[in-house]
Design a protein around this motif. Sequence first.
Motif, mmCIF file in Angstrom:
data_model
loop_
_atom_site.group_PDB
_atom_site.id
_atom_site.type_symbol
_atom_site.label_atom_id
_atom_site.label_comp_id
_atom_site.label_asym_id
_atom_site.label_seq_id
_atom_site.Cartn_x
_atom_site.Cartn_y
_atom_site.Cartn_z
ATOM 1 N N ARG A 82 0.819 -1.221 0.000
ATOM 2 C CA ARG A 82 0.000 0.000 0.000
ATOM 3 C C ARG A 82 0.847 1.262 0.000
ATOM 4 O O ARG A 82 0.425 2.287 -0.506
ATOM 5 N N LYS A 83 2.062 1.191 0.549
ATOM 6 C CA LYS A 83 2.891 2.397 0.631
ATOM 7 C C LYS A 83 3.849 2.544 -0.554
ATOM 8 O O LYS A 83 4.008 3.622 -1.112
ATOM 9 N N ASP A 102 -13.051 8.800 -6.036
ATOM 10 C CA ASP A 102 -12.862 7.850 -4.930
ATOM 11 C C ASP A 102 -11.867 6.748 -5.287
ATOM 12 O O ASP A 102 -11.138 6.256 -4.423
ATOM 13 N N PHE A 106 -8.494 6.224 -3.150
ATOM 14 C CA PHE A 106 -8.453 4.969 -2.368
ATOM 15 C C PHE A 106 -7.086 4.700 -1.705
ATOM 16 O O PHE A 106 -7.013 4.540 -0.480
ATOM 17 N N PRO A 107 -5.991 4.683 -2.481
ATOM 18 C CA PRO A 107 -4.689 4.397 -1.818
ATOM 19 C C PRO A 107 -4.259 5.512 -0.870
ATOM 20 O O PRO A 107 -3.552 5.247 0.109
ATOM 21 N N ILE A 109 -6.254 7.309 1.095
ATOM 22 C CA ILE A 109 -6.960 7.103 2.369
ATOM 23 C C ILE A 109 -6.307 5.953 3.134
ATOM 24 O O ILE A 109 -6.090 6.027 4.340
ATOM 25 N N MET A 110 -5.960 4.902 2.389
ATOM 26 C CA MET A 110 -5.317 3.751 3.056
ATOM 27 C C MET A 110 -3.958 4.136 3.635
ATOM 28 O O MET A 110 -3.508 3.555 4.617
ATOM 29 N N ARG A 154 -4.374 6.364 -10.090
ATOM 30 C CA ARG A 154 -4.522 5.715 -8.783
ATOM 31 C C ARG A 154 -3.208 5.046 -8.358
ATOM 32 O O ARG A 154 -2.796 5.127 -7.198
#
Lengths: 221, 389
Positions: A82-83, A102, A106-107, A109-110, A154
């Motif tokens: 995710r990072k 959105d 998404f990533p 917010i994560m 994204r």
Amino acid sequence: MIRVESLTKEYRSGRGRVSALSGVSFCVEKGAVAVLYGKSGSGKTTLLYCVGGLLRPDKGKISVFGADLTSLTLNELCLFQRKELGFVFQSGNLLSYLNVYDNIAFPLIMCGWKKVDIQKRVQGLGAEIGLSSALKALPSELSGGEAQRVALARAMAHRPKLILADEPTASLDTTTGKALVELMVSVAKEAGSTMIISTHDPEIIRLAGKGIHIKDGQVAD
Amino acid sequence: MNSINLFFWFKTAVLFLLRSGRSTALLFIMVMTAVAVLVFLSSLAVGVNDAMVKNSVQLYSGHISGFNLPDSLKQEDLLKSGVTGVLRRELSAGALSNGRRIETVMLALIDPHAERKYSALWKKMISGEYPASGERAVFISHVVAERLGLSVGDEVSFISEFANAPSRLAVSGIFKAGVSQFDRLAFAPYGAVPINPAKWQAAVFLEDGAEPSAIIAVYNAFLPGKLDFRSWGEIMPDLRQLIELNYVSMSMVIVLVFGVVAVGIAAAFSIFIFKHLREYAVMKAMGVMPVEMTLLIVAEISIMSISAVVAGAAIGVIAVFIATATGIDLTAFTSHNQYFAVSGVIIPRLTFYSLLAPPAVCFIFSALSAIWPAMLVRRARAADILRAV
């Protein structure tokens, strides 16, 4: 730097054990754009998935910017993905029930970004991919090329160190595909991200700084 | 970055449900309908139980019966909070005779006005009139009337242990209760025949919802000596069991219905997941952790279930209120049933059980139904899905 050493991966199927990768080794420098090319079934996607942590290799070592992917736990791997990673797939990349905004957010917010920063980043990326006016659109309202541009946005959104793209132009026409690859390369270079693209599109191979030819699960030359 | 952003996953779950449109709507309607129907049916079951109790206690015994009460105890002494009325009955075992025919009966001396106000046996009258106060008249069952060859207006003699000579009484009316235990009961106004005034029986009628055992406890605390008060449940254990059986069978229906609904929810969500399988794989590739994936699925199912449960309960409550206004007349199906001797009108009633049991069971089963889809997503390997789909 990304370092892949003696990577081996086998699949079990009805035909018994099938070797997908056999002793693959290569390096990609930080900030470079590398292309994995080869025929269909040569092992490009398996190699890409191994580098992205989606598959565990049977043998060998994958070091991505100092992190040994083969030794990470499931949660550590998730956090790494995710990072540090951004993925662009061939098609069906977007979450159908989220709009463009959105999906790109998404990533972020994560990764725990603040709302203001997310807004700024998504709007900036929307402008960069030429879809500022479509941020509220749902994936079903986008063309194939637009959807892939959103997928790229994204993948880039959280400024990952590594972007992996699996045949990103396969479902696009030549002109749209070429435009997307040019956008991908320029955006990645601008952000200083390393990019590995698997493809058999000669146009992409020409644009890349480094080509890795995969043949029958091995690096050909 | 390690902490889970609950709001984000909740919002994502809501968007998933909203944008899954028709699929969510169909599932929502299924759950909502099941809850609404079961809230109504549970309330109807409570209403059936109420009707059976009301019919049974109203006919004669009251919610509480007092036996062998001393004359020093007055009716007014039993009028406590929650009590609507107390009937005093002075009983005498004896025999009614007409010529050579003789039948044993239990004659109850009563206040006709009060009996008509609180009890309902007079409603079962098939001929004649209910006796008026001060009349030397008797109200007898059709069984006794047939055996003695009596009809309204005929005279009959009553012989009891308390009188040396028989008392002559006119038959004022004949009743047919449909319950055999009342066939040997006869009624006459106070003073119609000599009787031992030392003991009397009470029929105590309560407000809706008042608990007989609580009132008996009050009597036992207030009144001197050990008096014999029994609730309708003790006098009619068969009725009490029937009511318990009704609750058990209704609970089984609720569990079975929601068992089926839960399988439907699990299957529908599994179909949702198969439909969006590639998207779940993409999420995994983006670093979504298994616990977050499970949270998303559970949130999707919970949000859908809770909203459907609330809507279903609201519809069920509205339906109950509508039915309460008029009642549901089931006389055609209850006319030969002793527990519906007075009226076959059922008035559904909302209780803690009828309002909460269906939603609670639905929610529990829905939560259980999330396990299968969540396991499907957790176990699926992103690489396999991305290759295959």
